[in-house]
Scaffold this active site. Structure first.
Site, mmCIF file in Angstrom:
data_model
loop_
_atom_site.group_PDB
_atom_site.id
_atom_site.type_symbol
_atom_site.label_atom_id
_atom_site.label_comp_id
_atom_site.label_asym_id
_atom_site.label_seq_id
_atom_site.Cartn_x
_atom_site.Cartn_y
_atom_site.Cartn_z
ATOM 1 N N ILE A 1 0.681 -1.160 -0.167
ATOM 2 C CA ILE A 1 0.480 -0.555 0.233
ATOM 3 C C ILE A 1 0.991 1.614 0.042
ATOM 4 O O ILE A 1 2.122 1.311 1.160
ATOM 5 C CB ILE A 1 -1.048 0.186 1.236
ATOM 6 C CG1 ILE A 1 -1.990 1.026 0.791
ATOM 7 C CG2 ILE A 1 -0.277 -0.368 2.170
ATOM 8 C CD1 ILE A 1 -3.131 1.367 1.903
ATOM 9 N N SER A 2 1.012 2.387 -0.631
ATOM 10 C CA SER A 2 2.122 3.141 -0.288
ATOM 11 C C SER A 2 1.864 3.694 0.420
ATOM 12 O O SER A 2 0.374 4.262 0.760
ATOM 13 C CB SER A 2 0.660 4.231 -1.998
ATOM 14 O OG SER A 2 0.783 3.459 -2.735
ATOM 15 N N GLN A 3 2.893 4.442 0.737
ATOM 16 C CA GLN A 3 2.749 5.888 1.637
ATOM 17 C C GLN A 3 2.158 7.003 1.713
ATOM 18 O O GLN A 3 1.664 7.460 -0.008
ATOM 19 C CB GLN A 3 4.399 5.674 1.113
ATOM 20 C CG GLN A 3 5.156 7.127 2.185
ATOM 21 C CD GLN A 3 6.417 7.690 2.059
ATOM 22 O OE1 GLN A 3 7.238 7.379 1.024
ATOM 23 N NE2 GLN A 3 6.885 8.674 2.913
#
Ligand code: SAH
Length: 221
Positions: A71-73
């Protein structure tokens, strides 16, 4: 306490206060688009990761979601969407790389219509499960190779890639509406965010922050 049901997912590290602290950190790091900050304040990021790591959901970091994906930052999600919006409401948007569905939910809050594509069937199912309770009527998930785009729904006012490639796939540039904006991580090991604007005079590229994304892969899995 008798009669009181406390869900482990609804208290402590996953509370609204924890989410507010994440928003404060995004502001400190330079995110100024109030609509993006408001959307990220609403979307419960802890519901998009496994319960075992949900206490870390509001740290400003990428987290594993299985299948070697992440999951992206939050900062990168905010930065990319802020760049796409340029202060205006988003129209028809294509996201390549649904993953767990978090960024798709944030986009749906800020856009007229969102199409999100994922090439790993099991991850797309996970995203569907995560997103169902949010009832986002303007979000459509599609199983397929996002590098080819979604010709049947094109052109798009905005395109966002959540996986990195050495170059931006030609099919995606072809599906970008006149005046449209595309944001993508470009590169192999060393990557940077690139903004492409489809202007009258042609495609105009602007290089932004150094980033690290999982690779864009071909075909379906
Ligand atoms: N948007 C997600 C990030 C997911 S990570 C978030 O909110 O955090 C990137 C995702 O891109 C992975 O799930 C990966 O499977 C997917 N992906 C990689 N190449 C792809 C392709 N060609 N088409 C569609 N999805 C792709």
């Amino acid at each position: 306490m008798v009669g009181q049901v406390i869900s482990s997912r609804g208290i402590g590290m996953t509370s609204q206060r924890t989410r507010d602290r994440m928003i404060a950190r995004l502001r400190e790091k330079g995110i100024t688009d109030e609509a993006v900050l408001a959307a990220m304040r609403e979307v419960p990021r802890h519901l998009f990761v496994e319960e075992a790591i949900s206490s870390r959901a509001y740290e400003d970091t990428a987290l594993p979601i299985g299948f070697e994906q992440t999951i992206s930052q939050p900062y990168v999600v905010a930065r990319m969407i802020e760049t796409l919006r340029a202060g205006e409401k988003l129209g028809k948007v294509l996201e390549v790389g649904t993953g767990c569905g978090y960024q798709a939910a944030v986009l749906a809050a800020l856009s007229r219509e969102v199409y999100s594509m994922e090439r790993i069937a099991a991850l797309l199912e996970k995203a569907r499960t995560n997103l169902r309770p949010m009832r986002l009527a303007n979000l459509r998930l599609t199983y397929g190779d996002g590098a080819k785009g979604l010709p049947e729904a094109a052109p798009f006012d905005a395109i966002i890639l959540a996986a990195a490639a050495p170059g931006i796939p030609k099919a995606l540039l072809e599906q970008l509406a006149p005046g449209g904006r595309l944001v993508a991580p470009v590169g192999n090991n060393e990557q940077e965010l690139v903004l492409v604007e489809n202007r009258k005079e042609g495609f105009v590229e602007t290089r932004m922050d150094a980033v690290r994304f999982v690779p864009l892969r071909g075909g379906k899995q």
